[in-house]
Motif scaffolding. Structure first.
Motif, mmCIF file in Angstrom:
data_model
loop_
_atom_site.group_PDB
_atom_site.id
_atom_site.type_symbol
_atom_site.label_atom_id
_atom_site.label_comp_id
_atom_site.label_asym_id
_atom_site.label_seq_id
_atom_site.Cartn_x
_atom_site.Cartn_y
_atom_site.Cartn_z
ATOM 1 N N THR A 8 -5.002 -10.799 24.196
ATOM 2 C CA THR A 8 -4.498 -12.127 24.565
ATOM 3 C C THR A 8 -5.041 -13.200 23.631
ATOM 4 O OG1 THR A 8 -4.402 -11.435 26.882
ATOM 5 C CG2 THR A 8 -4.315 -13.792 26.441
ATOM 6 N N LEU A 9 -6.339 -13.094 23.246
ATOM 7 C CA LEU A 9 -6.935 -14.076 22.331
ATOM 8 C C LEU A 9 -6.216 -14.061 20.985
ATOM 9 C CD1 LEU A 9 -9.149 -16.152 21.699
ATOM 10 C CD2 LEU A 9 -10.637 -14.229 21.029
ATOM 11 N N PHE A 10 -5.826 -12.889 20.492
ATOM 12 C CA PHE A 10 -5.099 -12.784 19.228
ATOM 13 C C PHE A 10 -3.754 -13.508 19.319
ATOM 14 C CE2 PHE A 10 -2.010 -10.458 16.591
ATOM 15 C CZ PHE A 10 -2.558 -10.697 15.335
ATOM 16 N N GLU A 11 -3.060 -13.329 20.460
ATOM 17 C CA GLU A 11 -1.762 -13.983 20.623
ATOM 18 C C GLU A 11 -1.914 -15.493 20.726
ATOM 19 O OE1 GLU A 11 -0.083 -12.221 24.057
ATOM 20 O OE2 GLU A 11 0.332 -10.282 23.089
ATOM 21 N N ILE A 12 -2.966 -15.961 21.396
ATOM 22 C CA ILE A 12 -3.191 -17.401 21.525
ATOM 23 C C ILE A 12 -3.496 -18.015 20.157
ATOM 24 C CG2 ILE A 12 -4.777 -19.123 22.451
ATOM 25 C CD1 ILE A 12 -4.999 -17.433 24.963
ATOM 26 N N THR A 13 -4.315 -17.321 19.371
ATOM 27 C CA THR A 13 -4.656 -17.833 18.038
ATOM 28 C C THR A 13 -3.406 -17.954 17.174
ATOM 29 O OG1 THR A 13 -6.850 -16.800 18.209
ATOM 30 C CG2 THR A 13 -6.102 -17.461 16.011
ATOM 31 N N GLN A 14 -2.541 -16.946 17.208
ATOM 32 C CA GLN A 14 -1.291 -17.024 16.452
ATOM 33 C C GLN A 14 -0.439 -18.208 16.906
ATOM 34 O OE1 GLN A 14 0.418 -13.053 16.979
ATOM 35 N NE2 GLN A 14 0.116 -12.689 14.777
ATOM 36 N N MET A 15 -0.341 -18.424 18.228
ATOM 37 C CA MET A 15 0.468 -19.521 18.756
ATOM 38 C C MET A 15 -0.099 -20.872 18.342
ATOM 39 S SD MET A 15 1.450 -20.335 22.724
ATOM 40 C CE MET A 15 2.145 -18.704 22.892
ATOM 41 N N GLU A 16 -1.437 -21.037 18.379
ATOM 42 C CA GLU A 16 -2.055 -22.298 17.978
ATOM 43 C C GLU A 16 -1.813 -22.589 16.501
ATOM 44 O OE1 GLU A 16 -5.807 -22.480 21.136
ATOM 45 O OE2 GLU A 16 -6.088 -21.639 19.104
ATOM 46 N N THR A 17 -1.823 -21.532 15.671
ATOM 47 C CA THR A 17 -1.574 -21.711 14.241
ATOM 48 C C THR A 17 -0.147 -22.186 13.996
ATOM 49 O OG1 THR A 17 -3.181 -19.974 13.735
ATOM 50 C CG2 THR A 17 -1.597 -20.572 11.999
ATOM 51 N N VAL A 18 0.814 -21.549 14.683
ATOM 52 C CA VAL A 18 2.224 -21.917 14.496
ATOM 53 C C VAL A 18 2.498 -23.321 15.001
ATOM 54 C CG1 VAL A 18 4.583 -21.349 15.178
ATOM 55 C CG2 VAL A 18 2.984 -19.531 14.564
ATOM 56 N N MET A 19 1.879 -23.731 16.137
ATOM 57 C CA MET A 19 2.162 -25.014 16.770
ATOM 58 C C MET A 19 1.200 -26.117 16.322
ATOM 59 S SD MET A 19 2.945 -23.643 20.649
ATOM 60 C CE MET A 19 3.447 -25.268 21.208
ATOM 61 N N ASN A 20 0.297 -25.816 15.352
ATOM 62 C CA ASN A 20 -0.640 -26.813 14.814
ATOM 63 C C ASN A 20 -1.496 -27.442 15.908
ATOM 64 O OD1 ASN A 20 0.274 -26.487 12.120
ATOM 65 N ND2 ASN A 20 2.003 -27.884 12.521
ATOM 66 N N ILE A 21 -2.036 -26.636 16.770
ATOM 67 C CA ILE A 21 -2.919 -27.119 17.827
ATOM 68 C C ILE A 21 -4.346 -27.079 17.312
ATOM 69 C CG2 ILE A 21 -3.795 -26.667 20.147
ATOM 70 C CD1 ILE A 21 -1.092 -25.504 20.856
ATOM 71 N N LEU A 59 -10.412 -4.858 30.982
ATOM 72 C CA LEU A 59 -10.227 -6.293 30.858
ATOM 73 C C LEU A 59 -10.665 -6.800 29.481
ATOM 74 C CD1 LEU A 59 -11.409 -7.524 34.376
ATOM 75 C CD2 LEU A 59 -9.069 -7.312 33.533
ATOM 76 N N ARG A 60 -11.681 -6.156 28.874
ATOM 77 C CA ARG A 60 -12.117 -6.560 27.529
ATOM 78 C C ARG A 60 -10.999 -6.341 26.517
ATOM 79 N NH1 ARG A 60 -15.591 -9.896 24.864
ATOM 80 N NH2 ARG A 60 -15.690 -9.216 22.691
ATOM 81 N N GLU A 61 -10.346 -5.192 26.610
ATOM 82 C CA GLU A 61 -9.226 -4.915 25.703
ATOM 83 C C GLU A 61 -8.098 -5.928 25.910
ATOM 84 O OE1 GLU A 61 -8.101 -0.936 26.447
ATOM 85 O OE2 GLU A 61 -9.913 -0.040 25.550
ATOM 86 N N GLN A 62 -7.808 -6.239 27.157
ATOM 87 C CA GLN A 62 -6.765 -7.220 27.430
ATOM 88 C C GLN A 62 -7.155 -8.602 26.903
ATOM 89 O OE1 GLN A 62 -3.727 -6.646 28.871
ATOM 90 N NE2 GLN A 62 -4.249 -4.486 28.737
ATOM 91 N N TRP A 63 -8.445 -8.931 27.018
ATOM 92 C CA TRP A 63 -8.916 -10.239 26.544
ATOM 93 C C TRP A 63 -8.759 -10.363 25.030
ATOM 94 C CZ3 TRP A 63 -13.015 -11.799 23.364
ATOM 95 C CH2 TRP A 63 -13.311 -13.179 23.417
ATOM 96 N N ASP A 64 -9.109 -9.304 24.297
ATOM 97 C CA ASP A 64 -8.962 -9.323 22.839
ATOM 98 C C ASP A 64 -7.498 -9.495 22.438
ATOM 99 O OD1 ASP A 64 -11.669 -9.039 22.525
ATOM 100 O OD2 ASP A 64 -11.580 -6.841 22.326
#
Length: 768
Positions: free
Chosen positions: A501-514, A494-499
């Motif tokens: 997923t967090l990377f993908e969320i950070t990329q999405m927030e950067t692209v969408m200016n959140i 689950l730790r590996e999955q969390w890392d």
């Protein structure tokens, strides 16, 4: 034809009176002809005649029937035709070709197509002879009046007696359509060479009469669904865009969901009639005991409104007031009738519609409360699924009528329906007897129900599982160590999955200016999660509901070969994949109950779908939602219907008993005065009828001897009949042993065959 009928009657019933000229007394008038005879297996026969006897008559006198009245090239023995006729009565899919190949095999000859043609043409003539004889017999017995068969085929429905209690419904009829008995249209829309028209059926309504109701209901505009269903298996729409289906005349929006289920679960053949077929099936009306009333061909269409409306028009013309019509969409069709030209007369006679018990469980709860047989006062324990049993049997005809001419298709369907009615009459006493036992059993269960619930509650509190055991300290340590290692492995994963997923969320927030990420305690986050969970749950439930409804409509085909196997397999497999629904149900707040296959296979679960769909406000605190309360409510209604059923059976059994007694007196009077060539056929009919009546009387007397029987065990007097003295016991009843059929009892298909068994199972299912 008249000469053939006379010669056949003489051959069949007066063989000693037939002239049999010797070969040495004939001066060259004898002739030889190729014959088909399954008994003698001869290939040729010499027919002797004199100058005054026609060749056709000489053949019949010798026991043969030619395939053509003029070109006497081949003849079939009458005994062979009798054998094929009897086989076809009880095996409808036994084709002429199969019989011709059987004869060829027994004769040690290779099969030739000419044999099949000769047998088919000769069988047409043979059936025409039998129909002529049957019409003469009906005339001698006074059974040739208009609508006689409709008014007399089922005594428990129509043979009203004086001084019997008034029933809520004078009779109950059912209608439905079946699309198995299609017939291919001619190539290039050209009709086949056989242009004969079969007009000797007591069942068929003409196409012209049915079409008079074609403009009663207009088709609704087609609406495109808001959301496409990627799992939809059927495509296409109704071909007829002018004339409406039986639901289009009803403007009640509350029942729209019932209509949607009916259309969504219809077979593709009913939704899209391919251009290759002319007759796309047949539409039937029958009484609830199974006797056929009327039949109409569905021509290049599905179940349009004109077919049931034509049946209703005939019923309004022939029957009295207060009859009930069962239809799988009876809720909406009632509105269609009221908005048609038949509406005023339908209302004036106090007639009503309802849904069938089996199909009714796919209707919404509001509909079931009004239109389901279990909830209608005066219905008894009727399921009104008679036509599902008829269609299961008539499907055997599909393989041989698909390529027939219109004439032969009607002949074979008419022959099947006649035998069906004979079987239903022979089994009607068995059906009433079983219904009586079913009602008595329900009442007995009612007396024991309180004790059952108390015992179940006590057993639950005091029961200790048989596999329960205490763990020692050593065993407990080993179990805890193993569980700890499993938890550590899962933590790493689950730790590996969390890392990731967090990377993908950070990329999405950067692209969408959140700028700010929602936290789990934010109001927007909670609303979004609730919306997503509710939507997943509703979609999973709708998918599950559709599968269950489809399975409901396909269930009656389960015991038929080559019928819907692929669809049944698909539905059965899909229904077992409940993981998506259970996951969505647990994600709701509060969580919904999960389902397993044992619960889902109980088809009465359909009436709970509307409760499960209620996700906007909770109804789970209501008393009627609790399974125990709902089960008791249903059992209470069953007890009420059981008491009504006993009254219905008391009336039906006495009507049947009276009709048999009156019929026996009528037969005696006719045989005393009849002195004509029809004496043989009439006596044959009476003898067969008396044999059936004796079986019915034996079952009637067994019903009279049942513990708890409450009816009058003596015959009554038909309403409107002449005032005659009470007769002594007839010859049929004089030697009746009420236990004479013990050990040979065959339960009616109401309880043992096809959908009937499932319906009876469903009616006693607990919702727990």
């Amino acid at each position: 034809m008249d000469d053939l009928v006379s010669e056949y009657i003489c051959w069949k019933y007066n063989p000693d009176s037939q002239p049999q000229p010797a070969s040495d007394s004939v001066n060259g008038w004898e002739f030889s002809i190729q014959v088909i005879n399954i008994y003698s297996l001869t290939h040729e026969a010499t027919i002797y005649r004199d100058s005054e006897t026609k060749a056709m008559s000489a053949l019949v006198q010798s026991g043969y029937l030619p395939a053509s009245p003029e070109s006497l090239s081949v003849a079939v023995s009458l005994r062979t035709l009798e054998l094929f006729y009897a086989a076809r009565l009880f095996k409808p899919n036994f084709s002429v070709e199969a019989f011709a190949k059987t004869v060829s095999h027994l004769c040690s000859e290779p099969y030739r197509r000419a044999y099949c043609t000769a047998l088919s043409d000769t069988f047409d003539i043979y059936l025409a002879i039998l129909r002529k004889i049957n019409s003469h017999v009906a005339k001698e017995l006074g059974q040739d009046s208009l609508d006689y068969c409709v008014l007399n085929s089922c005594p428990p429905c129509t043979y009203e007696l004086e001084d019997e209690p008034i029933q809520t419904f004078s009779c109950m009829v059912v209608v439905d359509g079946n699309n198995s008995l299609k017939r291919l249209d001619g190539v290039g829309k050209r009709e086949v060479s056989d242009t004969r028209v079969f007009g000797e059926s007591n069942y068929y309504l003409s196409e012209e009469f049915v079409n008079t109701f074609a403009d009663e209901v207009a088709a609704r505009p087609k609406e495109k669904p808001a959301v496409e269903d990627e799992d939809e298996d059927f495509e296409g729409d109704w071909v007829d865009e002018v004339h409406g289906d039986p639901t289009n005349g009803d403007a009640n929006l509350t029942l729209q969901r019932c209509t949607d289920n009916w259309k969504a679960a219809a077979a593709d053949g009913a939704k899209r009639m391919w251009d290759a077929f002319r007759e796309s099936g047949y539409f039937v009306m029958a009484c609830h005991h199974g006797s056929i009333l009327w039949v109409a061909d569905m021509v290049r269409s599905g179940e349009l409104a004109k077919y049931p409306l034509a049946m209703v028009a005939k019923a309004l013309e022939v029957f009295g007031p207060r009859w009930l019509l069962g239809y799988d969409i009876g809720c909406s069709f009632g509105g269609t009738i009221r908005h048609s030209s038949l509406g005023p007369k339908f209302e004036q006679k106090g007639c009503h519609t309802c849904v069938n018990a089996f199909h009714g469980y796919s209707h919404c709860v509001f509909c079931q409360q009004i239109y389901h047989p279990l909830n209608i006062t005066g219905m008894g324990l009727k399921d009104l699924e008679t036509l599902e049993r008829l269609f299961s049997a008539s499907n055997q005809l599909a393989s041989i009528t698909r390529y027939m001419s219109p004439y032969r298709r009607h002949v074979f369907i008419n022959l099947f329906l006649q035998q069906w009615d004979c079987d239903k009459y022979q089994n009607v006493a068995t059906m009433l007897h079983n219904n009586y036992i079913q009602a008595l059993d329900l009442l007995q269960k009612y007396r024991d129900i309180n004790a059952s619930y108390e015992n179940a509650s006590s057993s639950f509190r005091l029961h200790t599982p048989s596999d329960y055991q205490f763990l020692s300290d050593a065993a407990s340590y080993s179990v805890n160590l193993s569980d700890g290692r499993k938890a550590e492995t899962r933590h790493r994963y689950l730790r590996e999955q969390w890392d990731r997923t967090l990377f993908e969320i950070t990329q999405m927030e950067t692209v969408m200016n959140i700028d700010r990420r929602w936290e789990s305690n934010d109001r927007e986050y909670k609303e979004a999660v609730d919306y997503m969970n509710t939507r997943k749950y509703c979609r999973a439930l709708e998918r599950l509901h559709k599968l269950v409804v489809q399975r409901l409509f396909e269930l009656h085909k389960m015991n038929l070969s080559n019928t819907g196997y692929k669809m049944r397999t698909h539905i059965s497999n899909a229904l077992q994949r409940l993981k998506s629904y259970n996951t969505a149900a647990q994600a709701l707040n509060p969580p919904r109950n999960t389902l397993d296959w044992s619960k889902l296979s109980h088809f009465t679960f359909l009436d709970q779908f509307n409760i499960l769909k209620d996700t906007r406000h909770s109804v789970f605190d209501q008393p009627w939602v609790k399974p125990v309360v709902r089960s008791l409510m249903k059992q209470h209604r069953q007890i009420e219907r059981a008491r009504e059923e006993i009254i219905h059976c008391d009336i039906g059994i006495r009507r049947l008993h009276t009709s048999i007694t009156d019929e026996e007196k009528k037969f005696k009077a006719i045989l005393k005065t009849l002195d004509s060539p029809m004496l043989g056929p009439v006596s044959d009919f009476i003898q067969r009828r008396q044999a059936v009546n004796q079986l019915l009387l034996a079952r009637i007397h067994r019903t009279y001897n049942l513990p708890g029987f409450t009816g009058n065990p003596t015959p009554g007097k038909q309403k409107g009949s002449a005032d005659i003295p009470e007769p002594e016991a007839t010859a049929l009843e004089a030697n009746i042993d009420p236990h004479s059929d013990d050990g040979e009892d065959e339960d009616d298909d109401e309880f043992t065959e096809g959908v009937g068994a499932v319906v009876d199972f469903m009616s006693n299912i607990s919702l727990q």
